[in-house]
Design a protein around this motif. Structure first.
Motif, PDB file in Angstrom:
ATOM      1  N   ALA A 175      16.170   7.764   3.952  1.00 58.17           N
ATOM      2  CA  ALA A 175      15.083   7.760   4.937  1.00 58.17           C
ATOM      3  C   ALA A 175      13.758   7.545   4.234  1.00 58.17           C
ATOM      4  O   ALA A 175      13.629   7.792   3.031  1.00 58.17           O
ATOM      5  N   VAL A 176      12.795   7.060   4.991  1.00 66.11           N
ATOM      6  CA  VAL A 176      11.424   6.925   4.495  1.00 66.11           C
ATOM      7  C   VAL A 176      10.542   7.848   5.333  1.00 66.11           C
ATOM      8  O   VAL A 176      10.515   7.737   6.558  1.00 66.11           O
ATOM      9  N   CYS A 177       9.862   8.772   4.656  1.00 66.60           N
ATOM     10  CA  CYS A 177       9.017   9.744   5.335  1.00 66.60           C
ATOM     11  C   CYS A 177       7.550   9.537   4.949  1.00 66.60           C
ATOM     12  O   CYS A 177       7.251   9.087   3.835  1.00 66.60           O
ATOM     13  N   HIS A 178       6.670   9.896   5.877  1.00 67.80           N
ATOM     14  CA  HIS A 178       5.233   9.719   5.665  1.00 67.80           C
ATOM     15  C   HIS A 178       4.497  11.027   5.915  1.00 67.80           C
ATOM     16  O   HIS A 178       4.878  11.820   6.777  1.00 67.80           O
ATOM     17  N   GLN A 179       3.441  11.216   5.152  1.00 69.73           N
ATOM     18  CA  GLN A 179       2.486  12.303   5.339  1.00 69.73           C
ATOM     19  C   GLN A 179       3.123  13.700   5.286  1.00 69.73           C
ATOM     20  O   GLN A 179       3.550  14.254   6.296  1.00 69.73           O
ATOM     21  N   PRO A 180       3.188  14.270   4.099  1.00 73.23           N
ATOM     22  CA  PRO A 180       3.627  15.674   3.983  1.00 73.23           C
ATOM     23  C   PRO A 180       2.759  16.567   4.863  1.00 73.23           C
ATOM     24  O   PRO A 180       1.547  16.386   4.969  1.00 73.23           O
ATOM     25  N   LYS A 215       0.792  11.213  -3.395  1.00 72.22           N
ATOM     26  CA  LYS A 215       2.088  10.635  -3.008  1.00 72.22           C
ATOM     27  C   LYS A 215       2.400  11.041  -1.574  1.00 72.22           C
ATOM     28  O   LYS A 215       2.864  12.149  -1.299  1.00 72.22           O
ATOM     29  N   THR A 216       2.123  10.134  -0.663  1.00 78.39           N
ATOM     30  CA  THR A 216       2.237  10.430   0.769  1.00 78.39           C
ATOM     31  C   THR A 216       3.406   9.703   1.435  1.00 78.39           C
ATOM     32  O   THR A 216       3.650   9.893   2.629  1.00 78.39           O
ATOM     33  N   VAL A 217       4.093   8.856   0.665  1.00 75.72           N
ATOM     34  CA  VAL A 217       5.267   8.144   1.185  1.00 75.72           C
ATOM     35  C   VAL A 217       6.471   8.567   0.338  1.00 75.72           C
ATOM     36  O   VAL A 217       6.418   8.514  -0.891  1.00 75.72           O
ATOM     37  N   VAL A 218       7.536   8.993   1.012  1.00 79.37           N
ATOM     38  CA  VAL A 218       8.683   9.549   0.306  1.00 79.37           C
ATOM     39  C   VAL A 218       9.961   8.860   0.759  1.00 79.37           C
ATOM     40  O   VAL A 218      10.273   8.847   1.963  1.00 79.37           O
ATOM     41  N   ILE A 219      10.666   8.272  -0.193  1.00 82.16           N
ATOM     42  CA  ILE A 219      12.020   7.778   0.075  1.00 82.16           C
ATOM     43  C   ILE A 219      12.963   8.926  -0.255  1.00 82.16           C
ATOM     44  O   ILE A 219      13.030   9.389  -1.388  1.00 82.16           O
ATOM     45  N   THR A 220      13.666   9.431   0.756  1.00 80.12           N
ATOM     46  CA  THR A 220      14.546  10.579   0.556  1.00 80.12           C
ATOM     47  C   THR A 220      16.002  10.148   0.630  1.00 80.12           C
ATOM     48  O   THR A 220      16.342   9.137   1.266  1.00 80.12           O
ATOM     49  N   PHE A 221      16.837  10.967  -0.012  1.00 78.20           N
ATOM     50  CA  PHE A 221      18.265  10.700   0.068  1.00 78.20           C
ATOM     51  C   PHE A 221      19.021  12.026   0.126  1.00 78.20           C
ATOM     52  O   PHE A 221      18.784  12.930  -0.674  1.00 78.20           O
ATOM     53  N   GLY A 222      19.923  12.118   1.103  1.00 76.28           N
ATOM     54  CA  GLY A 222      20.825  13.253   1.185  1.00 76.28           C
ATOM     55  C   GLY A 222      20.235  14.504   1.789  1.00 76.28           C
ATOM     56  O   GLY A 222      20.917  15.535   1.870  1.00 76.28           O
ATOM     57  N   MET A 223      19.002  14.478   2.234  1.00 81.66           N
ATOM     58  CA  MET A 223      18.364  15.689   2.760  1.00 81.66           C
ATOM     59  C   MET A 223      18.569  15.772   4.274  1.00 81.66           C
ATOM     60  O   MET A 223      18.493  14.766   4.977  1.00 81.66           O
ATOM     61  N   PRO A 224      18.843  16.969   4.796  1.00 81.21           N
ATOM     62  CA  PRO A 224      19.083  17.113   6.243  1.00 81.21           C
ATOM     63  C   PRO A 224      17.877  16.681   7.070  1.00 81.21           C
ATOM     64  O   PRO A 224      16.727  16.926   6.695  1.00 81.21           O
ATOM     65  N   GLN A 270       0.829  -1.204   0.000  1.00 78.07           N
ATOM     66  CA  GLN A 270       0.000   0.000   0.000  1.00 78.07           C
ATOM     67  C   GLN A 270       0.867   1.259   0.000  1.00 78.07           C
ATOM     68  O   GLN A 270       0.565   2.248  -0.681  1.00 78.07           O
ATOM     69  N   ASP A 271       1.953   1.235   0.773  1.00 75.76           N
ATOM     70  CA  ASP A 271       2.851   2.385   0.809  1.00 75.76           C
ATOM     71  C   ASP A 271       3.583   2.540  -0.528  1.00 75.76           C
ATOM     72  O   ASP A 271       3.762   3.656  -1.025  1.00 75.76           O
ATOM     73  N   ALA A 272       3.999   1.425  -1.101  1.00 71.75           N
ATOM     74  CA  ALA A 272       4.733   1.475  -2.371  1.00 71.75           C
ATOM     75  C   ALA A 272       3.890   2.110  -3.467  1.00 71.75           C
ATOM     76  O   ALA A 272       4.417   2.793  -4.355  1.00 71.75           O
ATOM     77  N   ALA A 273       2.585   1.900  -3.411  1.00 73.01           N
ATOM     78  CA  ALA A 273       1.706   2.464  -4.437  1.00 73.01           C
ATOM     79  C   ALA A 273       1.622   3.980  -4.355  1.00 73.01           C
ATOM     80  O   ALA A 273       1.245   4.639  -5.332  1.00 73.01           O
ATOM     81  N   HIS A 274       1.967   4.542  -3.200  1.00 76.08           N
ATOM     82  CA  HIS A 274       1.881   5.993  -3.015  1.00 76.08           C
ATOM     83  C   HIS A 274       3.265   6.612  -2.774  1.00 76.08           C
ATOM     84  O   HIS A 274       3.359   7.701  -2.208  1.00 76.08           O
ATOM     85  N   ALA A 275       4.315   5.924  -3.229  1.00 78.71           N
ATOM     86  CA  ALA A 275       5.672   6.363  -2.922  1.00 78.71           C
ATOM     87  C   ALA A 275       6.307   7.123  -4.083  1.00 78.71           C
ATOM     88  O   ALA A 275       6.015   6.869  -5.262  1.00 78.71           O
ATOM     89  N   VAL A 276       7.159   8.067  -3.728  1.00 77.68           N
ATOM     90  CA  VAL A 276       8.039   8.755  -4.681  1.00 77.68           C
ATOM     91  C   VAL A 276       9.418   8.848  -4.039  1.00 77.68           C
ATOM     92  O   VAL A 276       9.599   8.559  -2.851  1.00 77.68           O
TER      93      VAL A 276
END
Length: 516
Positions: free
Chosen positions: A494-499, A454-463, A407-413
Motif C-alpha cells: 500500500a501507499v500511505c500519505h501524511q502520518p 517523510k510523508t509518503v510511505v510504501i508499506t508491506f504486510g501491515m494490517p 515529488q512524492d518519491a522524494a519524500h518516500a520511505v
C-alpha cells in the motif's frame, strides 16, 4: 594438542561407588582416530559450503545482516554475537548469502569432532568414536545448523563443548576444567541467554545424582567469575533495558501446538528417525549402565530438560545440546553391539540412510519447487521456502515506487511489518533505487526512525486497520504475487500519505515484539 590443554589421557578414571568411596580404573582412553573423524567433519563442511548459495537468505539471516550494521551489546531478541559474525563474514567474504554461511559450515565440522571426543571420554574405542562422528554428521541437527547462520547454530556447539568439558571433569576429577567451562559459558551467553537453562539443569542433576564433590572446588567459583566477566556487557545491557529477553521468551512460550509437536519433533526431526535409537540407547545407558555411573547426571539433565520445556510450552530443539551427548553415548553402545560384520553393516547403513534423509530435508539439494509442495511441513518445505522469494518482494515494491510522482518519491520511505521483509528490502532494494526501509519489529525498530519530512510511505504486510490509525489515507496497490507459497505471499502493498502524528510519536505504536 587437546590433551596438552586438558590433561594427560592416561589419568585414571574415577568412579563414585554407592557408598561414596572412590574406585579407580586404570584403563586409558583410546587414541582419537584423527583421519576418519576429520574426514567426516570435512565432508560436512564441504557439503555445507558447496550448497550455501542455493535458494537464498533464510528470513532471520536478513535481520542479522542488518543488525551487523548496528552493532550493540544487546538487542531485544538476542545478544550481540550473531550480528557480529554476520558483519565479520561480510567484511571478509563479501555481501552474499554464501559469505555469511562460512562460520555455520565450520561449526558443523566442530560438532562432528566434539561428538567423537565425547564418545572417547565415555570410554569408546576407535570404532565407537568413528560411529559417533558418523552419527553426529548424519544428524539432522548437524546438517541443518551447518547451512544457516542462527543463534541456534552457535548454541549447539557451545552446549556440546560445555558437556564435553563436564564429562572430562567427571572422569578425571580435574576441577581446573571449571575454568574452561566458565569461559565457554561466558562466551556462549554472548550468543543466547537460554544457555542458563543448560547450566541450571546440569547443576540440579549433579546435586541429584552426584558426584557432588566436584562442586566443592575453588575452581568452580573461579569459573563462575570468568563467565560473569565475559557475559557482563550483555547482562548490563539487559538490565539497562529492562530485560527484554524475558518479554521475548514469554511471547514465544506456552503454545499448545508446540507441546503437541514436542515428542514427534524429538523422535523424528531433531536427530533423525533412523539414528533415533542411538540417542535413546545413550539416554538409557547414561541412567543405568554401571560403567557410566559417574555421568548419570547427563541422563537426568535430559529428563529434567524435557519436563521443563513441556511445562513451558517451549520448542523441542532446546534439547539439542544434550541430544548430541546422548547420541555419542549411544554410539559407544552401538559399537559394542556391532561385533559382527552384519551388525556393523546395519549400523553404517542406518547412519547413511539418516544422512541421506537429512541432506534432502535440511539442505537445498533439490529445486525449490519440490520443497514448495510441502510448504506446511516444519523444517522441510517451510524451512526451504523461507529462503526464497526475497528478490521478488523487492522487485514488486520497486514497481510500486516507480509509480509515485517525483515529488512524492522524494519524500518516500518503506515500512514493513517484519524484520525479514525490511532486511530483504535493505539487501535488494538498492538495485532498484528504493529509499530507506524501516520496521517496528523487535530491534529493527531501533535501527532508525523515518525523518519528519517523510510523508509518503510504501508499506508491506501491515494490517489495514493499523494503517488507518497511523496515516491520513492509504491506497492498496495489490498483494505480493509469487509462484511459490511464500510466507508473505498475498500480503498487501500500500501507499500511505501524511502520518497523523510526528514519527517520534507514531513509532511506539508501530513497534512490536515477537516472532512471526
Amino acid at each position: 594438542m587437546l590433551d596438552s590443554i586438558f590433561g594427560p589421557i592416561e589419568r585414571d578414571v574415577l568412579a563414585t561407588t554407592a557408598s561414596g568411596a572412590k574406585a579407580t580404573s586404570h584403563r586409558a582412553l583410546s587414541a582419537l582416530p584423527a583421519l576418519p573423524v576429520l574426514a567426516t567433519a570435512g565432508t560436512v563442511v564441504t557439503l555445507a559450503l558447496a550448497l550455501s548459495w542455493r535458494h537464498g537468505y533464510y528470513l532471520d539471516e536478513l535481520y542479522f545482516r542488518v543488525a551487523g550494521k548496528h552493532l550493540a551489546w544487546g538487542y531485544l531478541d538476542q545478544p550481540p554475537l550473531i550480528p557480529f559474525l554476520a558483519k565479520a563474514q561480510i567484511a571478509l567474504f563479501g555481501d552474499t548469502v554464501a559469505a555469511i554461511r562460512v562460520v555455520p559450515a565450520i561449526i558443523g565440522g566442530l560438532v562432528v569432532v566434539l561428538g567423537a571426543l565425547i564418545a572417547r571420554e565415555l570410554g569408546g574405542g576407535r570404532r565407537a568414536q568413528i560411529v559417533a562422528a558418523g552419527a553426529t554428521a548424519a544428524s539432522m541437527l548437524t546438517i541443518s545448523i551447518s547451512h544457516i547462520l542462527h543463534t541456534f547454530t552457535v548454541d549447539l556447539v557451545v552446549w556440546q563443548g560445555i558437556c564435553w568439558c563436564a564429562i572430562r571433569l567427571l572422569r578425571t576429577r580435574d576441577t581446573r576444567l571449571w575454568l574452561a567451562i566458565g569461559a565457554i559459558v561466558g562466551a556462549g551467553l554472548l550468543n543466547k541467554l537460554l544457555l542458563v537453562l543448560l547450566v541450571g539443569v546440569l547443576a540440579a542433576s549433579l546435586l541429584l545424582t552426584g558426584p557432588r564433590e566436584v562442586l566443592r572446588s575453588r575452581h568452580l567459583a573461579y569459573g563462575i567469575g570468568i563467565a560473569a566477566v565475559l557475559a557482563a556487557p550483555v547482562l548490563i545491557w539487559q538490565t539497562a533495558h529492562g530485560w527484554p529477553q524475558f518479554d521475548m521468551a514469554s511471547s514465544m512460550a506456552g503454545r499448545d501446538a508446540v507441546r503437541i509437536a514436542f515428542v514427534p519433533t524429538l523422535l523424528l526431526l531433531l536427530v533423525g528417525p533412523v539414528v533415533c535409537p542411538l540417542w535413546i540407547a545413550g539416554f538409557v545407558g547414561l541412567l543405568r549402565a554401571p560403567r557410566w555411573r559417574a555421568y548419570r547426571c547427563f541422563g537426568a539433565a535430559f529428563a529434567i530438560m524435557v519436563v521443563l520445556l513441556l511445562l513451558l510450552g517451549a520448542q523441542a530443539r532446546y534439547t539439542s545440546g544434550l541430544l548430541t551427548v546422548l547420541l555419542a553415548a549411544g554410539s559407544v553402545t552401538a559399537a559394542d553391539w556391532a561385533a559382527t560384520a552384519t551388525r556393523r553393516a546395519l549400523t553404517w547403513l542406518g547412519v547413511a540412510a539418516n544422512a541421506a534423509l537429512g541432506i534432502v530435508v535440511m539442505l537445498p539439494v533439490l529445486p525449490i519447487g519440490f520443497y514448495a509442495q510441502y510448504a506446511g511441513f516444519p523444517l522441510f518445505g517451510e524451512g526451504q521456502v523461507g529462503q526464497a522469494g526475497w528478490p521478488r518482494l523487492a522487485e514488486q515494491v520497486a514497481a510500486v515506487h516507480r509509480t509515485l510522482p517525483q515529488q512524492d518519491a522524494a519524500h518516500a520511505v518503506i515500512l514493513t511489518r517484519t524484520y525479514s521483509q525490511a532486511g530483504a528490502i535493505d539487501r535488494y532494494g538498492p538495485e532498484y533505487g528504493l529509499p530507506g526501509v524501516y520496521s517496528g519489529h523487535n530491534s529493527y525498530a531501533d535501527f532508525g526512525v523515518p525523518g519528519e519530512d517523510k510523508t509518503v510511505v510504501i508499506t508491506f504486510g501491515m494490517p489495514a486497520a493499523q494503517l488507518a490509525s497511523l496515516f491520513e489515507r492509504c491506497e492498496p496497490r495489490g498483494p505480493l504475487t509469487a509462484d511459490l507459497p511464500l510466507l508473505d505471499r498475498g500480503q498487501e502493498i500500500a501507499v500511505c500519505h501524511q502520518p497523523r502524528e510526528s514519527w517520534s510519536r507514531l513509532w511506539p505504536k508501530i513497534r512490536w515484539l515477537g516472532d512471526f
